[in-house]
Design an enzyme around this catalytic site. Structure first.
Site, PDB file in Angstrom:
ATOM      1  N   HIS A  80       0.752  -1.263  -0.109  1.00  0.00           N
ATOM      2  CA  HIS A  80       0.075   0.079  -0.012  1.00  0.00           C
ATOM      3  C   HIS A  80       0.780   1.454   0.142  1.00  0.00           C
ATOM      4  O   HIS A  80       1.497   1.608   0.943  1.00  0.00           O
ATOM      5  CB  HIS A  80      -0.823  -0.003   1.237  1.00  0.00           C
ATOM      6  CG  HIS A  80      -2.045   1.206   1.252  1.00  0.00           C
ATOM      7  ND1 HIS A  80      -2.843   1.002   2.331  1.00  0.00           N
ATOM      8  CD2 HIS A  80      -2.022   2.187   0.593  1.00  0.00           C
ATOM      9  CE1 HIS A  80      -3.569   2.191   2.100  1.00  0.00           C
ATOM     10  NE2 HIS A  80      -2.972   2.859   1.062  1.00  0.00           N
ATOM     11  N   LYS A 112     -11.481  -1.654  12.893  1.00  0.00           N
ATOM     12  CA  LYS A 112     -10.551  -1.321  11.858  1.00  0.00           C
ATOM     13  C   LYS A 112     -10.336  -2.406  10.874  1.00  0.00           C
ATOM     14  O   LYS A 112     -10.205  -2.556   9.696  1.00  0.00           O
ATOM     15  CB  LYS A 112      -9.399  -0.524  12.120  1.00  0.00           C
ATOM     16  CG  LYS A 112      -9.474   0.873  12.831  1.00  0.00           C
ATOM     17  CD  LYS A 112      -8.344   1.677  13.165  1.00  0.00           C
ATOM     18  CE  LYS A 112      -8.381   2.798  13.579  1.00  0.00           C
ATOM     19  NZ  LYS A 112      -7.187   3.379  14.053  1.00  0.00           N
ATOM     20  N   ARG A 128      -3.534  -3.946   5.274  1.00  0.00           N
ATOM     21  CA  ARG A 128      -3.896  -2.836   6.130  1.00  0.00           C
ATOM     22  C   ARG A 128      -5.259  -3.239   7.042  1.00  0.00           C
ATOM     23  O   ARG A 128      -5.224  -3.323   8.379  1.00  0.00           O
ATOM     24  CB  ARG A 128      -3.974  -1.686   5.697  1.00  0.00           C
ATOM     25  CG  ARG A 128      -4.615  -0.406   6.504  1.00  0.00           C
ATOM     26  CD  ARG A 128      -4.833   0.681   6.037  1.00  0.00           C
ATOM     27  NE  ARG A 128      -5.376   1.752   6.801  1.00  0.00           N
ATOM     28  CZ  ARG A 128      -5.614   2.994   6.213  1.00  0.00           C
ATOM     29  NH1 ARG A 128      -5.288   3.242   5.086  1.00  0.00           N
ATOM     30  NH2 ARG A 128      -6.150   4.045   7.117  1.00  0.00           N
ATOM     31  N   HIS A 138       2.881   1.595   6.172  1.00  0.00           N
ATOM     32  CA  HIS A 138       3.099   1.694   4.857  1.00  0.00           C
ATOM     33  C   HIS A 138       4.436   0.871   4.331  1.00  0.00           C
ATOM     34  O   HIS A 138       5.246   1.621   3.755  1.00  0.00           O
ATOM     35  CB  HIS A 138       2.838   2.931   4.236  1.00  0.00           C
ATOM     36  CG  HIS A 138       1.683   3.645   4.215  1.00  0.00           C
ATOM     37  ND1 HIS A 138       0.694   3.466   3.101  1.00  0.00           N
ATOM     38  CD2 HIS A 138       0.844   4.401   5.011  1.00  0.00           C
ATOM     39  CE1 HIS A 138      -0.399   3.874   3.534  1.00  0.00           C
ATOM     40  NE2 HIS A 138      -0.400   4.538   4.267  1.00  0.00           N
ATOM     41  N   ARG A 171      -0.169   5.586  -9.104  1.00  0.00           N
ATOM     42  CA  ARG A 171      -0.951   6.669  -9.435  1.00  0.00           C
ATOM     43  C   ARG A 171      -0.276   7.735 -10.253  1.00  0.00           C
ATOM     44  O   ARG A 171       0.955   7.877  -9.959  1.00  0.00           O
ATOM     45  CB  ARG A 171      -1.552   7.463  -8.002  1.00  0.00           C
ATOM     46  CG  ARG A 171      -2.445   8.513  -8.456  1.00  0.00           C
ATOM     47  CD  ARG A 171      -2.853   9.217  -7.251  1.00  0.00           C
ATOM     48  NE  ARG A 171      -3.796  10.313  -7.312  1.00  0.00           N
ATOM     49  CZ  ARG A 171      -4.467  11.043  -6.218  1.00  0.00           C
ATOM     50  NH1 ARG A 171      -4.177  10.673  -4.886  1.00  0.00           N
ATOM     51  NH2 ARG A 171      -5.174  11.948  -6.473  1.00  0.00           N
ATOM     52  N   SER A 179      -1.480  15.347  -3.567  1.00  0.00           N
ATOM     53  CA  SER A 179      -2.396  14.620  -2.827  1.00  0.00           C
ATOM     54  C   SER A 179      -1.601  14.427  -1.176  1.00  0.00           C
ATOM     55  O   SER A 179      -2.105  14.659  -0.236  1.00  0.00           O
ATOM     56  CB  SER A 179      -2.907  13.440  -3.208  1.00  0.00           C
ATOM     57  OG  SER A 179      -3.756  12.882  -2.331  1.00  0.00           O
TER      58      SER A 179
END
Length: 360
Positions: A80, A112, A128, A138, A171, A179
């Site tokens: 991730h 979660k 995650r 991460h 991305r 971002s």
């Protein structure tokens, strides 16, 4: 011919050979170095122009397909990367994937993590939202590769044969960078990330914080761009590369150009070897390709957001130029990844449209 004359001739020939070999080696290194710079320039130019540099991939790289047996040995590992839409994809994996094992995962509102277990009570997903950040916040490719097996053994209280399928989402580098800046501006730091490589964590000398207070809340874009230690720079390349090949976070011992070249090539290699990767900008194609690669279906379709927070940010000309300059490796990686992704999508569509494979 005297003995001394023979010695002189032999010495002269040896000197010429050594000098020639040194020159060839030096020229080769210089040529490769220049080639790397030229390649990066081409990637940036095509990125600016909305074009791609076509690559010729071997068929086995293009045509990826697996018959997953999640009840037995297969385990999906989600790498991730921050601000790539990974949270959305991660939720798809735990809430929206028809694994054939009953419900996708057992998720409880307000909790979660979901329980992603097989009927044998073994784990089929390392992510995650299923196992948590067991390899660090991460965790990158380097951390996951050295950690996943041990953590899976601990989580299941046993050692067993497993077949790991690494997946990730990439991305557009500029959108991702902006971002991340907006996320940091709201108070995020990720400073608890372990940044482990070759058995040790990166030191504050190797990777200093960009901020002196608890967070970098309220940071301006210019301040974000100015920090030389900002891990947002070329984050996708760093997180996909085998950092052992560049002496981890110790940037001494090799030039910045050599380090960048090695890191980019390692990230490309690891990208090719992932079982699957998708692109944030191609949600529909990402879903279809995932389903095709793993012969597994999502219950609900993915959808493409027409506008994100980063799209509302309008850097000025100098800021735009700086963002690109700081993310040249990520641009090269993304251009490479996009070409591979689209070639895989086309191959999938050609296969699905090939009537000879589905006779009436």
């Amino acid at each position: 011919m005297s003995r001394n004359q023979k010695k002189v001739i032999i010495f002269s020939v040896a000197f010429v050979l050594v000098t020639t070999l040194f020159f060839i080696g030096y020229t080769n290194k210089t040529y490769k170095s220049g080639g790397t710079k030229n390649q990066l320039y081409q990637y940036v130019q095509t990125y600016r122009n909305g074009e791609l540099i076509p690559n010729k991939f071997d068929p086995y790289i293009i045509n990826r397909e697996y018959s997953l047996d999640l009840e037995d040995e297969d385990v999906i590992v989600f790498l991730h990367i921050q601000k790539t839409g990974g949270s959305t994809f991660g939720r798809h994996l735990v809430r929206n994937l028809d694994t054939g094992l009953g419900t996708p995962c057992k998720c409880v509102k307000g909790v979660k993590r979901c329980k992603c277990l097989t009927p044998k009570k073994t784990l089929w997903l390392f992510s995650r939202y299923s196992t948590g950040w067991l390899c660090g916040l991460h965790a990158d490719w380097t951390e996951l590769k050295s950690c996943v097996e041990e953590q899976m053994d601990r989580k299941e209280n046993m050692h067993r044969k497993r077949n790991y399928h690494y997946v990730t989402i990439l991305r557009d580098p500029v959108s991702r960078y902006l971002s991340e800046w907006k996320h940091v501006r709201r108070g995020a730091t990720w400073k608890t990330a372990s940044l482990t490589c070759n058995g040790r964590q990166a030191t504050l000398t190797e990777v200093p914080f960009c901020f002196e207070t608890e967070t970098w809340e309220g940071v301006t874009l210019n301040e974000f761009l100015s920090c030389p230690y900002n891990l947002a720079n070329n984050r996708q390349t760093r997180m996909l590369a085998n950092l052992s090949k560049v002496n981890c976070y110790n940037s001494t011992g090799m030039t910045e150009e050599e380090r960048s070249s090695r890191m980019l090539e390692s990230a490309k290699e690891n990208l090719r070897n992932l079982s699957f990767f998708g692109l944030t900008e191609y949600q529909v194609e990402t879903q279809k390709l995932f389903e095709h690669v793993f012969h597994i279906q999502f219950i609900k379709d993915f959808y493409q957001l027409n506008e994100t927070h980063s799209m509302k940010t309008k850097p000025d000309k100098e800021q735009w130029k700086k963002v690109i300059e700081l993310n040249t490796l990520d641009i090269a990686l993304y251009q490479y990844a996009k070409d591979l992704f689209l070639q895989r999508v086309k191959a999938m569509e050609d296969e699905l449209n090939d009537k000879s494979l589905f006779p009436e």
